[in-house]
Design a protein around this motif. Sequence first.
Motif, PDB file in Angstrom:
ATOM      1  N   ALA A 102      -1.374   7.127  -0.783  1.00  0.00           N
ATOM      2  CA  ALA A 102      -0.547   6.695   0.338  1.00  0.00           C
ATOM      3  C   ALA A 102       0.830   7.368   0.321  1.00  0.00           C
ATOM      4  O   ALA A 102       1.463   7.525   1.367  1.00  0.00           O
ATOM      5  N   ASN A 103       1.292   7.767  -0.870  1.00  0.00           N
ATOM      6  CA  ASN A 103       2.606   8.396  -0.988  1.00  0.00           C
ATOM      7  C   ASN A 103       2.527   9.873  -1.363  1.00  0.00           C
ATOM      8  O   ASN A 103       3.524  10.464  -1.781  1.00  0.00           O
ATOM      9  N   ALA A 104       1.345  10.471  -1.195  1.00  0.00           N
ATOM     10  CA  ALA A 104       1.156  11.868  -1.587  1.00  0.00           C
ATOM     11  C   ALA A 104       2.146  12.797  -0.877  1.00  0.00           C
ATOM     12  O   ALA A 104       2.704  13.716  -1.487  1.00  0.00           O
ATOM     13  N   ALA A 105       2.357  12.565   0.429  1.00  0.00           N
ATOM     14  CA  ALA A 105       3.270  13.428   1.179  1.00  0.00           C
ATOM     15  C   ALA A 105       4.697  13.307   0.633  1.00  0.00           C
ATOM     16  O   ALA A 105       5.434  14.303   0.586  1.00  0.00           O
ATOM     17  N   ARG A 106       5.079  12.100   0.226  1.00  0.00           N
ATOM     18  CA  ARG A 106       6.430  11.906  -0.313  1.00  0.00           C
ATOM     19  C   ARG A 106       6.599  12.655  -1.636  1.00  0.00           C
ATOM     20  O   ARG A 106       7.636  13.284  -1.872  1.00  0.00           O
ATOM     21  N   TYR A 107       5.582  12.600  -2.497  1.00  0.00           N
ATOM     22  CA  TYR A 107       5.673  13.315  -3.769  1.00  0.00           C
ATOM     23  C   TYR A 107       5.804  14.823  -3.541  1.00  0.00           C
ATOM     24  O   TYR A 107       6.588  15.501  -4.220  1.00  0.00           O
ATOM     25  N   GLN A 108       5.048  15.338  -2.589  1.00  0.00           N
ATOM     26  CA  GLN A 108       5.119  16.770  -2.310  1.00  0.00           C
ATOM     27  C   GLN A 108       6.461  17.151  -1.696  1.00  0.00           C
ATOM     28  O   GLN A 108       7.019  18.210  -1.998  1.00  0.00           O
ATOM     29  N   ALA A 109       6.988  16.300  -0.837  1.00  0.00           N
ATOM     30  CA  ALA A 109       8.312  16.560  -0.264  1.00  0.00           C
ATOM     31  C   ALA A 109       9.389  16.532  -1.342  1.00  0.00           C
ATOM     32  O   ALA A 109      10.312  17.364  -1.350  1.00  0.00           O
ATOM     33  N   ASN A 165       0.815  -1.201   0.000  1.00  0.00           N
ATOM     34  CA  ASN A 165       0.000   0.000   0.000  1.00  0.00           C
ATOM     35  C   ASN A 165       0.856   1.261   0.000  1.00  0.00           C
ATOM     36  O   ASN A 165       0.520   2.269  -0.603  1.00  0.00           O
ATOM     37  N   THR A 166       1.987   1.203   0.704  1.00  0.00           N
ATOM     38  CA  THR A 166       2.827   2.387   0.793  1.00  0.00           C
ATOM     39  C   THR A 166       3.785   2.505  -0.384  1.00  0.00           C
ATOM     40  O   THR A 166       4.425   3.528  -0.552  1.00  0.00           O
ATOM     41  N   ASP A 204      11.210  10.017  -6.572  1.00  0.00           N
ATOM     42  CA  ASP A 204      12.367   9.536  -5.822  1.00  0.00           C
ATOM     43  C   ASP A 204      11.949   8.772  -4.562  1.00  0.00           C
ATOM     44  O   ASP A 204      11.206   9.296  -3.726  1.00  0.00           O
ATOM     45  N   GLY A 205      12.417   7.532  -4.436  1.00  0.00           N
ATOM     46  CA  GLY A 205      12.098   6.717  -3.277  1.00  0.00           C
ATOM     47  C   GLY A 205      10.792   5.964  -3.374  1.00  0.00           C
ATOM     48  O   GLY A 205      10.473   5.160  -2.485  1.00  0.00           O
ATOM     49  N   VAL A 206      10.023   6.208  -4.435  1.00  0.00           N
ATOM     50  CA  VAL A 206       8.729   5.543  -4.592  1.00  0.00           C
ATOM     51  C   VAL A 206       8.684   4.698  -5.859  1.00  0.00           C
ATOM     52  O   VAL A 206       8.178   3.576  -5.866  1.00  0.00           O
TER      53      VAL A 206
END
Length: 303
Positions: free
Chosen positions: A161-168, A16-17, A39-41
């Motif tokens: 689930a990875n929205a925060a990572r994309y924004q970061a 999921n993550t 990056d990272g996803v």
Amino acid sequence: MSRLSALLLLLLCSLNTRADVQVLTSIKPLQLIAAAVQDGVGTPDVLLPPGASPHNFALRPSDVRKVQSVALLYWIGPDMEAFLPRVLQSRTLPSIAVQGLPDMQLRHFGEGHDAHDHGDADAHDHDHRPGTLDAHLWLLPYNARVIAARMAADLAAADPANAARYQANLKAFGERLDALDQRLKARLQSVVGKPYFVFHEAYDYFESAYGLEHAGVFSVLGEVQPGARHVAAMRARLQATGPTCVFSEPPLRPRLAETLTAGLPVKLAEMDALGGALPVSAQGYEQLLGDLAEQLAGCLEAL
């Protein structure tokens, strides 16, 4: 909870993550921008292989299947990849032509330039007539920010689930571009105003960002030689300029290059607007622009 149940729950959470949102870009520069956002996803894919021209690429059946099946597809637009619109007509998933994004800063050929030597009109490999859109828009860092923001929004919607990572990642990309902009301004300051010539009018966005301007364009196909009178006129232009650089794009140097520059104080060099040899990484886009600056400044400073 049993050990097996706990393992299954852990596996489901992991899946999921790390949702696998497949991203395909038409050309390498867009892939590099997407790599910064993912990056990272995940890792974006690219349609054109190194050395292929986006102006006249021929899709293989496997390419067509990839275009039809990938979750998100990004391309410059019909002014660059003329081979794609027909294929995209039957695509049902999202396809984003970035030249049409709101807030993009677009240029048109002929803006801000005096009359340049463009070779024989019949020798152009794509449309660079004055007033037509200059589709090499990725070479302006501002436009890369706009493209990255759209990619981050699309990926967040497809993979919440990875929205925060994309924004970061988007924020980090913007901060790196701020630092890169300062480095490039300092690096290129010594060559502002120095004349140089190109075989492909692909660098206007980059030039406008850093106060540069090519002195002329020899836009001819590698296999098409203009007439003797025209070659003589181009050589006279180079001779009148004095020590200068003439830049071609890899992987092929036009045959005309040696004829034009023989016996003149002219250095032949390359600038790669597509970054074909670059590895795919979160910092790849910055490396693309950094390499352009080094290729340009390195040649001109060595005159």
